[in-house]
Design a protein around this motif. Structure first.
Motif, mmCIF file in Angstrom:
data_model
loop_
_atom_site.group_PDB
_atom_site.id
_atom_site.type_symbol
_atom_site.label_atom_id
_atom_site.label_comp_id
_atom_site.label_asym_id
_atom_site.label_seq_id
_atom_site.Cartn_x
_atom_site.Cartn_y
_atom_site.Cartn_z
ATOM 1 N N LEU A 70 0.923 -1.300 -0.018
ATOM 2 C CA LEU A 70 0.025 0.120 0.091
ATOM 3 C C LEU A 70 0.795 1.073 -0.127
ATOM 4 C CD1 LEU A 70 -2.734 -1.255 2.394
ATOM 5 C CD2 LEU A 70 -3.039 -0.866 0.065
ATOM 6 N N GLU A 71 1.646 1.171 0.653
ATOM 7 C CA GLU A 71 2.828 2.299 0.738
ATOM 8 C C GLU A 71 3.398 2.343 -0.440
ATOM 9 O OE1 GLU A 71 5.742 1.606 4.017
ATOM 10 O OE2 GLU A 71 4.290 2.068 5.423
ATOM 11 N N GLU A 72 3.793 1.391 -1.301
ATOM 12 C CA GLU A 72 4.509 1.629 -2.833
ATOM 13 C C GLU A 72 3.464 2.006 -3.512
ATOM 14 O OE1 GLU A 72 6.431 -2.048 -3.764
ATOM 15 O OE2 GLU A 72 7.617 -1.929 -2.210
ATOM 16 N N MET A 73 2.127 1.752 -3.542
ATOM 17 C CA MET A 73 1.161 2.235 -4.176
ATOM 18 C C MET A 73 1.126 3.792 -4.195
ATOM 19 S SD MET A 73 -2.009 -0.525 -4.257
ATOM 20 C CE MET A 73 -3.189 0.795 -4.662
ATOM 21 N N THR A 78 4.366 1.551 -8.367
ATOM 22 C CA THR A 78 3.754 0.434 -8.927
ATOM 23 C C THR A 78 3.617 0.516 -10.453
ATOM 24 O OG1 THR A 78 1.310 1.016 -8.269
ATOM 25 C CG2 THR A 78 2.510 -0.246 -6.799
ATOM 26 N N VAL A 79 3.219 -0.456 -11.095
ATOM 27 C CA VAL A 79 2.804 -0.436 -12.263
ATOM 28 C C VAL A 79 1.409 -1.030 -12.501
ATOM 29 C CG1 VAL A 79 3.475 -1.551 -14.761
ATOM 30 C CG2 VAL A 79 5.297 -0.871 -13.075
ATOM 31 N N VAL A 84 1.236 -3.847 -17.606
ATOM 32 C CA VAL A 84 1.996 -5.200 -17.633
ATOM 33 C C VAL A 84 1.547 -5.994 -18.868
ATOM 34 C CG1 VAL A 84 2.328 -7.216 -16.312
ATOM 35 C CG2 VAL A 84 2.633 -5.154 -15.073
ATOM 36 N N HIS A 85 0.004 -6.003 -18.748
ATOM 37 C CA HIS A 85 -0.367 -7.018 -20.059
ATOM 38 C C HIS A 85 -0.008 -6.413 -21.453
ATOM 39 C CE1 HIS A 85 -3.942 -8.122 -17.120
ATOM 40 N NE2 HIS A 85 -3.188 -9.066 -17.420
ATOM 41 N N GLN A 86 -0.017 -4.981 -21.537
ATOM 42 C CA GLN A 86 0.426 -4.692 -22.801
ATOM 43 C C GLN A 86 1.942 -5.061 -23.128
ATOM 44 O OE1 GLN A 86 0.020 -0.248 -22.540
ATOM 45 N NE2 GLN A 86 -2.265 -0.659 -23.103
#
Length: 91
Positions: A70-73, A78-79, A84-86
């Protein structure tokens, strides 16, 4: 965690009466402090108490990991899933 006076025992007493100590910690669920020369050196807990402690530790580690995520978000580290799918489609 606080210990009661009756839960503090010399290691030598444990060595002489190990079965009684094990029976007591398993029956009461309370830990015992084992001392050497009057200083706490070890803590004896029963199997069920140990399992509860380990489950609580595992839960704590999970919560810490969630909190880190949550802190990273919040910090924008984050990506997104679509990004990521692309990237994966291009491989």
């Amino acid at each position: 965690m606080q210990f009661q006076l009756e839960d503090i025992h010399p290691l030598t007493d444990f060595q002489r009466n190990a079965k009684a100590h094990l029976a007591r910690v398993n029956k009461t669920g309370r830990a015992e402090v084992l001392t050497v020369n009057g200083k706490a050196e070890a803590v004896l807990v029963g199997r069920r108490s140990y399992e509860k402690i380990m489950a609580a530790m595992e839960e704590l580690e999970t919560l810490k990991s969630i909190n880190r995520g949550l802190e990273e978000m919040d910090a924008g580290k984050t990506v997104s899933a679509s990004a990521v799918h692309q990237k994966l489609r291009k491989l």
